[in-house]
Design an enzyme around this catalytic site. Structure first.
Site, mmCIF file in Angstrom:
data_model
loop_
_atom_site.group_PDB
_atom_site.id
_atom_site.type_symbol
_atom_site.label_atom_id
_atom_site.label_comp_id
_atom_site.label_asym_id
_atom_site.label_seq_id
_atom_site.Cartn_x
_atom_site.Cartn_y
_atom_site.Cartn_z
ATOM 1 N N ALA A 250 16.959 41.309 -14.297
ATOM 2 C CA ALA A 250 16.421 39.986 -14.648
ATOM 3 C C ALA A 250 17.279 38.841 -14.135
ATOM 4 C CB ALA A 250 16.261 39.888 -16.163
ATOM 5 N N THR B 55 16.195 34.810 -13.080
ATOM 6 C CA THR B 55 16.406 33.653 -13.954
ATOM 7 C C THR B 55 16.664 32.393 -13.133
ATOM 8 O OG1 THR B 55 18.759 34.218 -14.165
ATOM 9 C CG2 THR B 55 17.270 35.020 -15.893
ATOM 10 N N ARG C 111 15.536 39.148 -23.007
ATOM 11 C CA ARG C 111 16.440 39.163 -24.155
ATOM 12 C C ARG C 111 17.104 37.817 -24.422
ATOM 13 N NH1 ARG C 111 17.214 43.814 -21.315
ATOM 14 N NH2 ARG C 111 17.015 45.801 -22.412
ATOM 15 N N GLN D 97 14.036 46.327 -11.670
ATOM 16 C CA GLN D 97 13.579 46.375 -13.050
ATOM 17 C C GLN D 97 12.644 45.214 -13.351
ATOM 18 O OE1 GLN D 97 17.799 46.477 -14.438
ATOM 19 N NE2 GLN D 97 17.121 48.142 -15.759
ATOM 20 N N HIS E 39 9.550 49.168 -13.574
ATOM 21 C CA HIS E 39 8.866 48.709 -14.788
ATOM 22 C C HIS E 39 7.502 48.109 -14.487
ATOM 23 C CE1 HIS E 39 13.082 48.348 -16.841
ATOM 24 N NE2 HIS E 39 12.680 49.602 -16.680
ATOM 25 N N CYS F 218 -6.666 49.532 -14.368
ATOM 26 C CA CYS F 218 -7.346 50.379 -15.348
ATOM 27 C C CYS F 218 -6.451 51.567 -15.662
ATOM 28 C CB CYS F 218 -8.695 50.846 -14.802
ATOM 29 S SG CYS F 218 -9.516 52.084 -15.845
ATOM 30 N N CYS G 41 -8.760 54.953 -14.324
ATOM 31 C CA CYS G 41 -9.003 55.277 -12.913
ATOM 32 C C CYS G 41 -8.034 54.576 -11.961
ATOM 33 C CB CYS G 41 -10.447 54.932 -12.536
ATOM 34 S SG CYS G 41 -10.789 53.149 -12.453
ATOM 35 N N ASN H 151 26.987 40.365 -11.163
ATOM 36 C CA ASN H 151 26.326 39.982 -12.414
ATOM 37 C C ASN H 151 27.173 38.907 -13.081
ATOM 38 O OD1 ASN H 151 24.083 40.536 -14.257
ATOM 39 N ND2 ASN H 151 25.631 41.231 -15.701
ATOM 40 N N ILE I 16 24.206 34.511 -8.638
ATOM 41 C CA ILE I 16 23.673 35.462 -7.668
ATOM 42 C C ILE I 16 23.213 34.778 -6.382
ATOM 43 C CG2 ILE I 16 21.809 37.120 -7.255
ATOM 44 C CD1 ILE I 16 22.065 37.715 -10.352
#
Length: 268
Positions: A23, A27, A35, A100, A120, A128, A131, A226, A244
Site C-alpha cells: 500500500a 499512498t 489500516r 498486494q 489480492h 461473476c 463463470c 519502506n 518511495i
C-alpha cells in the site's frame, strides 16, 4: 557510498528484478492504506467472504462501500514510484511486479497486465463468481446508487439461460482463498529474481509477505524500501526508510509523472 547510490548500484548490476509492492507505494497517489487513518478498515468492519455469499444485506453493504470509495481509486494516477518501476521495465530489467494492491496503477503506469501479478485481486472491475465473466464497474455502481440494485450475471449459456451468478469486485476478501495461479506465478518470479525490491509493504500479511525471504533464500539480493521498519529488515542486503516516489525516481531518472507516463505507454 550513500544508500541511494547503493540502490542504484544494485539495480545497475541486476538483470532480473522483481518488485513486490504494498500500500505504501500508492499512498503517494492519494489512496489511503486500509489500516491507516482514513483507510476503509478504520471506518468499517471487514465483510468476510462467507458473509458476502450468504447474505444479500452483506452484499448490499459491500456495494454501498464500493460506490463511496470508487471515486478515490478512479481519480488516482500513477506516481513517481510506479513510473520508476515502469522505467525499469522499459530498460528490460524488470521481470515482474508482484503486488498486494488492488488499484491497477502499475498497469496504468505502462507495465503490461500479464507482467503484474495481483495477489489480492483488482478493485477497478468486477467479475461473476460463477463463470468469471468480467464486468466494468461504471454501470454496476450507477445502478446501485440509483436503486441499490445488486448485480447479477447475465451471461447466457448454450441453452440460452442466464448464468445468474453473484457479481463481486475482483478483489480477494477476508476469508476468500488466495488466487492459486497468481501465487504460483509469484513464486516462480521470486525464484528467478536476482534482485527483489520489497516496496511500501509492512511485510506482515502472509503468505504474500513470505516472498522477500524466499527471494533471499534462493540467492537473490533483497532491498526493502519502506517508510517504517519491517520484521524482515535484518535479512535484507539494503534497507531504506524513505519516501518511495522520490527515492525510486532519483535512482531511475524519472521526474515528471505526466511526461513519463506518456512516454512509457508509447514504448510498451
Amino acid at each position: 557510498m550513500s544508500q541511494a547510490q547503493e540502490l542504484e548500484r544494485l539495480i545497475e548490476e541486476a538483470s532480473r528484478i522483481v518488485a513486490f509492492t504494498g500500500a505504501g507505494i500508492s499512498t503517494e497517489s492519494g489512496i489511503p492504506d486500509f489500516r491507516s487513518p482514513g483507510g476503509i478498515w478504520t471506518k468499517y468492519r471487514p465483510i468476510d467472504f462467507s458473509e458476502f455469499m450468504a447474505s444479500e444485506d452483506a452484499r448490499r453493504e459491500s456495494w454501498r462501500r464500493k460506490s463511496g470509495s470508487d471515486r478515490t481509486i478512479g481519480q488516482a494516477k500513477p506516481n513517481r514510484g510506479h513510473l520508476a518501476l515502469a522505467e525499469l521495465r522499459r530498460q528490460g530489467k524488470l521481470l515482474a511486479v508482484i503486488t498486494q494492491n488492488v488499484d491497477g496503477l502499475h498497469q496504468e503506469s505502462g507495465i503490461p497486465d500479464d507482467e503484474v501479478i495481483e495477489l489480492h485481486g483488482n478493485a477497478t472491475y468486477a467479475a461473476c463468481l460463477e463463470c468469471r465473466k468480467r464486468y466494468e464497474l461504471g454501470p454496476i455502481v450507477a445502478a446501485f446508487r440509483e436503486r441499490e440494485e445488486l448485480p447479477v450475471c447475465t451471461r447466457q449459456n448454450l441453452a440460452g439461460d442466464a448464468c445468474g451468478g453473484i457479481i463481486k469486485t475482483a478483489t480477494i476478501s477476508f476469508g476468500q482463498a488466495m488466487p492459486e495461479e497468481a501465487m504460483r506465478r509469484a513464486h516462480e518470479a521470486t525464484l528467478a529474481a536476482d534482485l527483489f525490491l520489497a516496496i511500501g509493504s509492512s511485510l506482515v500479511v502472509y503468505p504474500a509477505a513470505g516472498f522477500p525471504a524466499l527471494a533471499k533464500q534462493a540467492g537473490g539480493r533483497l532491498v526493502i524500501l519502506n517508510r517504517e521498519a519491517t520484521d524482515l529488515d535484518g535479512i535484507a542486503d539494503l534497507v531504506l526508510h524513505a519516501e518511495i516516489g522520490p527515492t525510486l525516481g532519483a535512482v531511475t531518472g524519472v521526474t515528471l509523472p505526466n511526461r513519463n507516463l506518456t512516454r512509457l505507454r508509447s514504448d510498451s
